[in-house]
Design a protein around this motif. Structure first.
Motif, short mmCIF file in Angstrom:
data_model
loop_
_atom_site.label_atom_id
_atom_site.label_comp_id
_atom_site.label_asym_id
_atom_site.label_seq_id
_atom_site.Cartn_x
_atom_site.Cartn_y
_atom_site.Cartn_z
N VAL A 212 -31.87 22.40 41.83
CA VAL A 212 -30.98 21.91 40.79
C VAL A 212 -30.33 23.07 40.04
O VAL A 212 -30.81 24.21 40.09
N CYS A 216 -30.07 21.72 34.34
CA CYS A 216 -31.06 20.64 34.36
C CYS A 216 -32.31 21.07 33.60
O CYS A 216 -32.88 20.29 32.83
N GLN A 219 -31.70 21.03 29.96
CA GLN A 219 -31.62 19.67 29.42
C GLN A 219 -33.01 19.08 29.18
O GLN A 219 -33.21 18.29 28.25
N PHE A 311 -32.09 13.27 36.84
CA PHE A 311 -31.81 14.62 37.34
C PHE A 311 -30.72 14.68 38.40
O PHE A 311 -30.30 15.77 38.81
N TRP A 314 -27.57 17.07 38.67
CA TRP A 314 -27.73 18.52 38.82
C TRP A 314 -28.24 18.93 40.20
O TRP A 314 -28.37 20.12 40.48
#
Length: 330
Positions: A212, A216, A219, A311, A314
């Motif tokens: 990713v 991500c 976040q 997720f 990403w």
């Protein structure tokens, strides 16, 4: 400054494994997430005399033992749950090829915690007064074993407790659900001490089902259980845990779990299995073809797929990951 740590599986095993090393697998239950594919590559490279540390036995240790790669192993649980006892591991122990030291799952986790915190030992009230304490596969003629779990006196109460030795493996190959190119990682499902193992090991290699963007990790910083600062390398390898499962990505391949365990029960079956499922591919595409695209599609229809929903935006495509690994990403 953080750097891109994406490398190939072959390069990871070439750089970060050697004969005689103390090797730990970061696994989640005998049918859950584990770096099975890293073990396949160890067998392909014909690594020998490994001292394996497995919180739970998986098909990886089963294969390594059957292939003669491991001379010592320490394990908290040696079965394969509903798929029976691990036949490759059983055969290696019964023939004297492998010495298997037994601990409970709780004491194994405490030993990893001790290694992570750099403790001289972990005080323990479990495994005391039983054959787990008194018998050692590494000193079979010593009864009771004096050095496996010696007792110490609690300075506050005067009580006698066990002293568990810390675990600090040379290399830990840890399966994670999501990793960024820098080495930050998120694990979905049960951890089974992968957090502690990542701090206890001298070197950590991550094997990720998906790569990713670092955005991500920013976040969801509370979900980043393994940070980049302790990671040596990141390998992108979908279905790395096959035939075991990875929550959010794929279910356990029950048919192959049974067939694999049956094959590893004999030297002839092991040789045939290695020929087809270890030496039978040269790259990721070949690996996925070997599993079977129809099988992959079926196993991917998992009831846990919703776990990936936060997720997905990403997750990098295989083409994007290849560009990152080659340094061609813009």
């Amino acid at each position: 400054m953080s750097r891109n740590k994406l490398i190939s599986l072959a390069e990871a095993v070439e750089r970060h494994s050697w004969d005689g090393m103390q090797y730990a697998s970061g696994a989640s239950l005998p049918v859950g997430s584990d770096t099975i594919v890293f073990g396949r590559e160890l067998v392909r490279r014909q690594r020998r005399d490994l001292h394996a540390l497995f919180h739970c036995n998986t098909q990886q240790l089963n294969l390594l033992a059957a292939a003669g790669a491991v001379s010592k192993a320490e394990c908290g649980f040696s079965g394969l749950e509903v798929f029976g006892f691990a036949n490759g591991l059983r055969r290696a122990v019964e023939t004297g090829q492998l010495a298997l030291e037994d601990y409970s799952n709780l004491s194994f986790g405490l030993r990893l915690l001790a290694g992570a915190l750099n403790w001289p030992f972990a005080p323990s009230t479990v495994n005391i007064g039983s054959d787990i304490q008194w018998r050692s596969a590494f000193a079979p003629d010593e009864t009771p074993a004096r050095h496996k779990i010696p007792t110490v006196t609690d300075p506050f109460s005067g009580r006698e407790v066990g002293a568990l030795s810390p675990l600090k493996p040379d290399v830990a190959a840890i399966h994670v659900s999501l990793a960024d190119p820098l080495g930050n990682a998120i694990m979905l499902g049960t951890e089974w001490s992968r957090f502690e193992l990542s701090r206890a090991a001298k070197k950590v290699v991550l094997i990720a089902d998906a790569i990713v963007d670092t955005a991500c990790m920013r976040q969801f910083p509370n979900l980043v259980r393994i940070p980049d600062i302790i990671v040596e390398a990141v390998v992108y390898w979908p279905f790395a845990a096959w035939p075991q499962s990875s929550p959010g990505f794929y279910d356990v391949d029950e048919a192959h779990m049974k067939a694999m365990n049956k094959a590893l029960a004999t030297p002839e079956g092991t040789e045939a299995y290695i020929g087809r499922y270890v030496d039978g591919y040269t790259d990721l595409d070949g690996y996925l073809d070997m599993i079977g695209r129809d099988t992959i599609e079926q196993l991917s229809r998992t009831g846990t797929a919703f776990l990936l929903d936060p997720f997905r935006q990403w997750i990098k495509t295989p083409e994007e990951v290849r560009a990152l690994a080659s340094g061609d990403a813009r």
